[in-house]
Scaffold this motif. Structure first.
Motif, mmCIF file in Angstrom:
data_model
loop_
_atom_site.group_PDB
_atom_site.id
_atom_site.type_symbol
_atom_site.label_atom_id
_atom_site.label_comp_id
_atom_site.label_asym_id
_atom_site.label_seq_id
_atom_site.Cartn_x
_atom_site.Cartn_y
_atom_site.Cartn_z
ATOM 1 N N LEU A 121 102.307 46.573 108.989
ATOM 2 C CA LEU A 121 102.917 47.045 107.731
ATOM 3 C C LEU A 121 103.797 48.264 107.997
ATOM 4 O O LEU A 121 104.911 48.363 107.481
ATOM 5 C CB LEU A 121 101.831 47.398 106.701
ATOM 6 N N ALA A 122 103.309 49.169 108.821
ATOM 7 C CA ALA A 122 104.072 50.392 109.137
ATOM 8 C C ALA A 122 105.375 50.038 109.850
ATOM 9 O O ALA A 122 106.356 50.765 109.763
ATOM 10 C CB ALA A 122 103.222 51.312 110.006
ATOM 11 N N GLU A 123 105.356 48.890 110.555
ATOM 12 C CA GLU A 123 106.567 48.484 111.265
ATOM 13 C C GLU A 123 107.475 47.635 110.396
ATOM 14 O O GLU A 123 108.479 47.103 110.873
ATOM 15 C CB GLU A 123 106.183 47.725 112.541
ATOM 16 N N GLY A 124 107.086 47.464 109.142
ATOM 17 C CA GLY A 124 107.992 46.798 108.205
ATOM 18 C C GLY A 124 107.672 45.351 107.891
ATOM 19 O O GLY A 124 108.418 44.682 107.181
ATOM 20 N N VAL A 125 106.585 44.836 108.424
ATOM 21 C CA VAL A 125 106.195 43.466 108.071
ATOM 22 C C VAL A 125 105.691 43.499 106.620
ATOM 23 O O VAL A 125 104.964 44.412 106.219
ATOM 24 C CB VAL A 125 105.097 42.945 109.013
ATOM 25 N N GLY A 126 106.076 42.498 105.838
ATOM 26 C CA GLY A 126 105.709 42.496 104.429
ATOM 27 C C GLY A 126 104.245 42.178 104.205
ATOM 28 O O GLY A 126 103.685 41.298 104.864
ATOM 29 N N ALA A 127 103.638 42.869 103.270
ATOM 30 C CA ALA A 127 102.240 42.617 102.939
ATOM 31 C C ALA A 127 102.068 41.192 102.408
ATOM 32 O O ALA A 127 101.068 40.525 102.703
ATOM 33 C CB ALA A 127 101.750 43.627 101.905
ATOM 34 N N ASP A 128 103.046 40.725 101.674
ATOM 35 C CA ASP A 128 102.961 39.368 101.111
ATOM 36 C C ASP A 128 102.846 38.321 102.212
ATOM 37 O O ASP A 128 102.055 37.387 102.109
ATOM 38 C CB ASP A 128 104.221 39.050 100.287
ATOM 39 N N ALA A 129 103.673 38.490 103.230
ATOM 40 C CA ALA A 129 103.676 37.520 104.326
ATOM 41 C C ALA A 129 102.311 37.492 105.000
ATOM 42 O O ALA A 129 101.778 36.417 105.316
ATOM 43 C CB ALA A 129 104.752 37.879 105.347
ATOM 44 N N LEU A 130 101.731 38.670 105.207
ATOM 45 C CA LEU A 130 100.415 38.724 105.860
ATOM 46 C C LEU A 130 99.338 38.147 104.946
ATOM 47 O O LEU A 130 98.428 37.457 105.403
ATOM 48 C CB LEU A 130 100.080 40.169 106.258
ATOM 49 N N ASP A 131 99.451 38.414 103.671
ATOM 50 C CA ASP A 131 98.469 37.855 102.723
ATOM 51 C C ASP A 131 98.552 36.334 102.680
ATOM 52 O O ASP A 131 97.543 35.635 102.612
ATOM 53 C CB ASP A 131 98.704 38.419 101.306
ATOM 54 N N ARG A 132 99.798 35.842 102.706
ATOM 55 C CA ARG A 132 99.993 34.382 102.681
ATOM 56 C C ARG A 132 99.365 33.755 103.926
ATOM 57 O O ARG A 132 98.698 32.733 103.864
ATOM 58 C CB ARG A 132 101.494 34.058 102.659
ATOM 59 N N MET A 133 99.594 34.422 105.042
ATOM 60 C CA MET A 133 99.034 33.923 106.302
ATOM 61 C C MET A 133 97.511 33.884 106.229
ATOM 62 O O MET A 133 96.867 32.896 106.624
ATOM 63 C CB MET A 133 99.474 34.846 107.458
ATOM 64 N N ALA A 134 96.941 34.940 105.691
ATOM 65 C CA ALA A 134 95.477 35.014 105.600
ATOM 66 C C ALA A 134 94.951 33.907 104.690
ATOM 67 O O ALA A 134 93.933 33.264 104.990
ATOM 68 C CB ALA A 134 95.052 36.388 105.092
ATOM 69 N N ALA A 135 95.667 33.647 103.597
ATOM 70 C CA ALA A 135 95.232 32.608 102.653
ATOM 71 C C ALA A 135 95.318 31.227 103.305
ATOM 72 O O ALA A 135 94.427 30.396 103.155
ATOM 73 C CB ALA A 135 96.088 32.667 101.400
ATOM 74 N N GLU A 136 96.402 31.016 104.058
ATOM 75 C CA GLU A 136 96.589 29.741 104.770
ATOM 76 C C GLU A 136 95.435 29.495 105.746
ATOM 77 O O GLU A 136 94.858 28.403 105.795
ATOM 78 C CB GLU A 136 97.856 29.824 105.633
#
Lengths: 320, 341
Positions: free
Chosen positions: A273-288
């Motif tokens: 997140l600190a490096e600019g990766v979106g929280a949404d993208a990570l959340d989507r990945m976790a849900a998948e």
């Protein structure tokens, strides 16, 4: 950062590993695993790091806490989970269970006896040397295993013969209830490496990026003929030694702190997140990942248990 | 009086040379066969059972190991899992205490635990039996490995079987324990009562088939290893008294060939088991129990066991003799059991 960036894949692997063990916990709650279960929750960074540098021909000999190492080696998750759920469709037709998965096609095996993984890994390393193959054998153990005679003896032989062996110590600082600091003659395991002519490496095993780098360096040295490496990855165990362990040897406060401050997934997420990766993208990945694992568990649950008539089968080669 | 054979005949070969022949033959035949252990290379084995192999096959295939039995025993397991066929020498059977973990929990269990999908074709070669070395260097322990499931246990007695069972053990896809007897290892082929002639070429003794070493109609003696020699001596001694002892060399503890034993007992009605291992919870009780189960209690008029009473082997010669089932003790028991024959 692109979705196929190695560090995103790394993160995804950790999510998959945690989801896998959470599926095991769910199966246990439902009574679908009747025996002991040791999860690796909070130790995902090490498994994810291994996955990046292990090649198909390499061997991994793991421990009682082996699920992540199996996934890292490329053992099919379906058959692994089925074995943990004691199914006929499991890696070992339900004969091994969660502590004893074997998968010859990927040279993966494990043992439920602490420290006993290392001599077997030594054998793989010697076989690779004899056949002139550039594979590496990885023997995994914990801080507890680092105190066994087998640990010392294995490194004596591997050191003297300069074998392609990586001894990976997952130091979660607890041998069930016995603290590493209370029984170890040295502050780290890695610093003992010189005794055997091995290279000692120490890494924070909750930092998946650092661990991936360290594991890659260890594998490269062993693969290149540089002799054995003793890689110690420090980590924590979020849950009891086994499911059902009253875990009275630690305070609630201590466990809460480990979960909040030493969770490799949370740590890595914060970094991304600190490096600019979106929280949404990570959340989507976790849900998948959660959804995929849920489907996997449902599929395995439908598999048959072994037929009791075959309880004595597979002792001898002619029955296989 | 025995005629001294002319020099160079095969009957003059020491028993370990026959084992070395089997090892050499299998190593020449199959490049995956290896030997590792303490003193197997430069020394050629403490009894000479691997003499000449280092020179012939080189240090990659004949590996001298440090005194790190747990690691090199497990190394044998790993080598076997990786597709090789290692022979791991554990110098004396008594030393298994320091590497039992890898023998029992790894080698013997992995084939089963893997649902038959992981083979572990390792041979553990070890010397048992008494030669005056007392409690920690005299045990046979084949009963222990018979009790723990998953390992075949072969025990040669005749010169032929020292060669043939080693070859069979190496070719077997299961883990095999090969237990030699030190007294036999210190003897020559011509010393055997079971025939000195062993072909120079390939000899493979099928695992799991007992052999009738001497036919007789009155008492069945089931035994193995040096016990066969003792039993043959005793049988010869009582024969002029009209007692016919049938001596069966079991040859393997796992699998145990009860068919051969039972066929004999069905005729004689008398079973004596002679075992240099400990008496209780071991081979002798197992043979008797299986015989009773197979034939029914009515089939046996006499049952006896001669084994080491449940004490460690003492050092002093008269004490050692007192606990071992030697020819005199066997002859005395045969006479007692044959009453009414």
């Amino acid at each position: 950062m692109r979705p196929n960036d190695p560090r995103i894949l790394r993160h995804r692997r950790m999510l998959e590993m945690r989801a896998f063990d959470e599926a095991c916990l769910e199966a246990l709650r439902r009574g679908e695993i009747h025996g002991e279960l040791h999860t690796g929750i909070n130790q995902e960074a090490i498994g994810a790091a291994m996955a990046e540098s292990l090649r198909p021909g390499d061997a991994v000999v793991s421990t009682h806490r082996n699920h992540f190492h199996a996934l890292a080696k490329g053992v099919p998750a379906r058959a692994l989970l089925a074995e943990i759920l004691e199914r006929e469709t499991g890696l070992c037709r339900g004969r091994g269970g969660h502590m004893h998965p074997f998968h010859p096609p990927t040279n993966f095996s494990a043992t439920g006896i602490v420290g006993a993984s290392l001599p077997v890994a030594l054998g793989y390393a010697q076989a690779f040397r004899l056949r002139g193959e550039d594979h590496v054998a990885v023997g995994v153990t914990g801080d507890g295993g680092s105190h066994t005679g087998a640990f010392h003896e294995t490194l004596v032989i591997a050191g003297a013969r300069r074998l392609p062996l990586v001894v990976l110590v997952e130091n979660n600082a607890l041998a069930i209830s016995v603290g590493f600091g209370d029984v170890s003659p040295t502050a780290t395991v890695a610093e003992r490496a010189g005794a055997w002519g091995a290279r000692g490496m120490l890494v924070d095993g909750t930092d998946v990026d650092a661990t991936a780098e360290a594991f890659a360096a260890a594998m490269e040295q062993a693969r290149g003929g540089g002799g054995p490496v003793l890689l110690e990855a420090t980590c924590t165990r979020a849950r009891g030694h086994f499911e059902g362990d009253p875990d009275t040897y630690r305070t609630r406060e201590e466990k809460r702190r480990l979960r909040e401050e030493r969770d490799p997934i949370a740590l890595h997420r914060a970094r991304l997140l600190a490096e600019g990766v979106g929280a949404d993208a990570l959340d989507r990945m976790a849900a998948e990942v959660r959804a995929e694992t849920a489907r996997l568990l449902e599929a395995v649950r439908a598999d048959p248990l072994p037929d009791p008539a075959g309880a004595a089968l597979y002792l001898w080669a002619e029955e296989a | 009086m025995r005629d001294e054979p002319s020099p160079g005949t095969r009957a003059a070969l020491p028993i370990p040379a026959l084992i070395a022949e089997a090892l050499a033959g299998e190593m020449a035949r199959d490049p995956s066969v290896l030997l590792l252990g303490e003193d197997v290379g430069r020394l050629g084995g403490v009894f000479g059972a691997s003499r000449g192999l280092l020179e012939r096959f080189g240090p990659d295939r004949v590996m001298d190991m440090p005194i790190a039995e747990m690691a090199f025993t497990g190394m044998g397991v790993g080598l076997a899992m990786a597709g090789m066929r290692p022979v791991v020498e554990i110098m004396f059977a008594d030393f298994v205490g320091v590497c039992l973990e890898q023998m029992v929990n790894a080698a013997a269990k992995i084939p089963f635990m893997s649902g038959g999908r992981q083979r572990v074709p390792v041979v553990f070669k070890t010397a048992g039996g008494c030669i005056g070395s007392a409690a920690q260097h005299s045990q046979c322990l084949w009963g222990l490995f018979g009790h723990l499931p998953g390992m075949k246990v072969v025990v040669p007695s005749s010169p032929m079987d020292h060669k043939g069972l080693m070859a069979a053990a190496i070719r077997c896809d299961d883990p095999v324990l090969f237990v030699e007897h030190k007294r036999l290892l210190l003897s020559k082929a011509r010393d055997s009562l079971q025939g000195a002639e062993v072909p120079e070429g390939e000899v493979v003794t099928p695992i799991g088939r007992a052999r009738v070493a001497r036919a007789g109609g009155d008492v069945t003696v089931a035994t193995l290893s040096l016990g066969v020699e003792h039993a043959l001596r005793a049988a010869a001694e009582v024969a002029p008294e009209g007692i016919g002892a049938e001596v069966i060399d079991l040859r393997s503890v796992v699998p145990l060939d009860m068919e051969t034993v039972c066929a004999s007992v069905a005729r004689t009605g008398r079973l004596l088991v002679v075992d240099e291992d400990y008496l209780s919870f071991g081979l002798s009780g197992e043979v008797v129990a299986r015989c009773l189960e197979a034939l029914g209690p009515g089939a046996l008029r006499q049952v006896g066991r001669l084994a080491v009473p449940d004490v460690p082997i003492p050092a002093a010669l008269p004490l050692e003799r007192a606990v071992l089932p030697g020819p005199e003790a066997i002859a005395a028991r045969l006479r007692a059991m044959a009453v009414g024959a």
